[in-house]
Design an enzyme around this catalytic site. Structure first.
Site, PDB file in Angstrom:
ATOM      1  N   GLU A   1      33.228  41.621  43.988  1.00 45.77           N
ATOM      2  CA  GLU A   1      31.940  40.666  44.212  1.00 45.77           C
ATOM      3  C   GLU A   1      32.171  39.956  42.718  1.00 45.77           C
ATOM      4  OE1 GLU A   1      32.485  38.617  47.300  1.00 45.77           O
ATOM      5  OE2 GLU A   1      31.981  40.589  48.383  1.00 45.77           O
ATOM      6  N   HIS A   2      31.626  38.911  42.710  1.00 45.80           N
ATOM      7  CA  HIS A   2      31.394  38.215  41.402  1.00 45.80           C
ATOM      8  C   HIS A   2      32.056  38.669  40.245  1.00 45.80           C
ATOM      9  CE1 HIS A   2      27.281  36.611  42.695  1.00 45.80           C
ATOM     10  NE2 HIS A   2      26.752  36.911  43.822  1.00 45.80           N
ATOM     11  N   THR A   3      33.061  38.773  40.794  1.00 40.84           N
ATOM     12  CA  THR A   3      33.828  38.396  39.741  1.00 40.84           C
ATOM     13  C   THR A   3      34.896  37.399  39.515  1.00 40.84           C
ATOM     14  OG1 THR A   3      36.040  39.926  41.043  1.00 40.84           O
ATOM     15  CG2 THR A   3      34.569  41.689  39.952  1.00 40.84           C
TER      16      THR A   3
ATOM     17  N   ALA B   1      26.952  32.600  57.049  1.00 36.75           N
ATOM     18  CA  ALA B   1      27.173  34.393  57.250  1.00 36.75           C
ATOM     19  C   ALA B   1      27.345  34.549  55.472  1.00 36.75           C
ATOM     20  CB  ALA B   1      27.324  34.328  57.951  1.00 36.75           C
TER      21      ALA B   1
ATOM     22  N   LEU C   1      30.867  34.304  54.917  1.00 31.93           N
ATOM     23  CA  LEU C   1      31.980  33.290  55.047  1.00 31.93           C
ATOM     24  C   LEU C   1      32.945  32.860  55.083  1.00 31.93           C
ATOM     25  CD1 LEU C   1      31.820  35.351  59.027  1.00 31.93           C
ATOM     26  CD2 LEU C   1      32.584  36.953  56.430  1.00 31.93           C
TER      27      LEU C   1
ATOM     28  N   ASP D   1      36.955  32.171  47.409  1.00 34.62           N
ATOM     29  CA  ASP D   1      36.835  31.283  48.873  1.00 34.62           C
ATOM     30  C   ASP D   1      37.802  30.638  49.266  1.00 34.62           C
ATOM     31  OD1 ASP D   1      34.106  32.966  48.951  1.00 34.62           O
ATOM     32  OD2 ASP D   1      33.121  31.229  48.044  1.00 34.62           O
TER      33      ASP D   1
ATOM     34  N   TYR E   1      22.473  33.584  42.382  1.00 31.67           N
ATOM     35  CA  TYR E   1      24.082  32.550  42.402  1.00 31.67           C
ATOM     36  C   TYR E   1      24.893  32.174  40.964  1.00 31.67           C
ATOM     37  CZ  TYR E   1      29.220  32.515  42.652  1.00 31.67           C
ATOM     38  OH  TYR E   1      30.166  32.219  42.472  1.00 31.67           O
TER      39      TYR E   1
HETATM   40  C1  GLA Z   1      30.609  33.665  46.711  1.00 31.80           C
HETATM   41  C2  GLA Z   1      31.117  32.739  45.927  1.00 31.80           C
HETATM   42  C3  GLA Z   1      32.554  33.125  45.364  1.00 31.80           C
HETATM   43  C4  GLA Z   1      32.924  34.697  44.570  1.00 31.80           C
HETATM   44  C5  GLA Z   1      31.779  35.456  45.942  1.00 31.80           C
HETATM   45  C6  GLA Z   1      30.734  36.169  44.729  1.00 31.80           C
HETATM   46  O1  GLA Z   1      31.465  33.519  47.704  1.00 31.80           O
HETATM   47  O2  GLA Z   1      31.997  31.279  46.521  1.00 31.80           O
HETATM   48  O3  GLA Z   1      33.573  32.226  44.553  1.00 31.80           O
HETATM   49  O4  GLA Z   1      32.187  34.575  43.818  1.00 31.80           O
HETATM   50  O5  GLA Z   1      30.366  34.352  45.755  1.00 31.80           O
HETATM   51  O6  GLA Z   1      32.023  37.375  45.344  1.00 31.80           O
END
Ligand code: GLA
Length: 379
Positions: free
Chosen positions: A31-33, A119, A121, A168, A220
């Protein structure tokens, strides 16, 4: 004829040229990588945006949302970044394709989605990728998968205005059924890692905490800025370049305790993604499950992107028999995922619902997810 085709025909008087889809996703780990040029490992959900589409001669894009019961007409002159509303995700895709030099003819599009919205997703990436897949084929464009993902992200970043990474859209475009997608966000290479939860004797519970994540946009962007600032201070292009072995030195070099925590999350999380890929390859649940717990602790304590509902959901799920659990997605609400012994997901979901009721939180919703197909043509 499907209901979607029926609506298309009623609205346009013609049958659609085809029906395309793109799924939402959960992130198994990492996550957030993505915006740190690191690693992540999402898989596609069975939930998807479906779009029936056909050409128009007047050069406009007429887009109907079955979910919103609304039709929006977009003319070339309307393709201006920052346009509000749900249709901006579709208009943004047209804009991004045209910016990239593709000639995109007018089209009728009828959309429907069963990806839960808000959510975490990736309902927006699913919409972008579904429209992109439809428009690419309608216009006879041969665009490689990763390039499609990048174009969809351009729509999200530059047209809609959300500064996300590429995870995503890559997941929605490139995932395959029965696999998690190991994604190297620097090289832009992927590996399809077989993942059938049943072979581990588990199911993946996805539980939506129903927490409105109002802070998500500003927080974010703040995390992204902090990571880039830390990389600058460390003299690297992106935090991806800090190895697990080099973490100690990197932490010593940073004066700001907050930046130290952010860096520790990203570096350890990248390492966990690689370990999780290895655990999937060797079929070791004993190795996989604790990585989810560690990832959650790191997001809670170092990256500080969890909220009380999410933490309670994770703790309760673990106490109720989940073998590992973590928040998934951008944070500040949204969903958790938990590896739960097969057949016990409802029991675990109900325990969380009870804990939420006691704490005075809104009721959660949950489902079981199997790694599903990425974007494609349905009919
Ligand atoms: C959201 C962003 C992704 C990613 C995640 C965290 O979903 O759209 O690009 O940074 O947060 O992992």
């Amino acid at each position: 004829m499907t209901a979607l085709e029926d609506t298309f025909r009623t609205r346009t008087g013609e049958a659609p040229s085809g029906t395309w889809f793109a799924p939402g996703r959960v992130n198994l780990i990492g996550e957030h990588t993505d915006y740190n040029d690191g690693f992540c490992m999402p898989f596609a959900l069975p939930h998807r945006v479906t779009v029936a589409a056909g050409p128009r001669k007047d050069g406009q894009w007429v887009i109907t949302s079955q979910n919103k019961h609304e039709t929006v007409t977009v003319a070339p002159a309307d393709l201006t970044p920052g346009r509000p509303g749900w249709s901006s995700y579709a208009a943004g895709v047209v804009w991004a394709l045209r910016q990239a030099g593709y000639d995109i003819a007018g089209a009728d599009l009828v959309l429907e989605s069963d990806v839960p919205v808000g959510a975490g997703l990736s309902s927006s990436a699913a919409l972008e990728c579904a429209v992109l897949t439809a428009l690419a084929e309608l216009n006879g464009l041969d665009i490689a998968g990763m390039d499609r993902a990048r174009l969809a992200r351009t729509a999200e970043n530059e047209f809609v205005g959300a500064p996300t990474g590429l995870m995503d859209q890559a997941a929605s475009t490139l995932c395959t059924a029965g696999h998690a997608l190991f994604f190297d966000c620097r090289d832009l290479t992927v590996e399809q890692v077989p993942f059938d939860p049943a072979t581990f004797g588990v199911e993946v519970l996805v539980l939506d905490t129903n927490t409105p994540h109002s802070l998500v946009d500003s927080e974010y962007a703040e995390r992204r800025t902090s990571c880039h600032e830390a990389a600058r201070q460390l003299g690297v292009t992106a935090l991806r370049e800090v190895s697990a072995d080099g973490l100690g030195d990197a932490l010593t070099a940073l004066a700001d305790p907050l930046l130290r925590k952010r860096v520790r999350h990203v570096v350890t999380e990248n390492e966990r993604v690689r370990q999780a890929r290895q655990a999937l390859r060797t079929g070791s649940l004993d190795e996989l499950a604790p990585l989810l717990d560690q990832s959650h602790a790191s997001m809670r304590d170092d990256f500080e992107i969890t909220v009380p509902t999410v933490d309670l959901a994770v703790e309760t799920a673990r106490a109720a028999g989940a073998l590992g659990a973590r928040m998934t997605g951008g944070g500040f609400g949204g969903c958790i995922i938990a590896l739960v012994p097969a057949g016990r997901t409802d029991e675990v979901g109900e325990e969380v619902a009870r804990a939420f009721a006691e704490a005075g939180y809104a009721a959660p919703a949950w489902f079981t997810a199997t790694p599903s197909a990425g974007a494609g043509r349905l009919r």
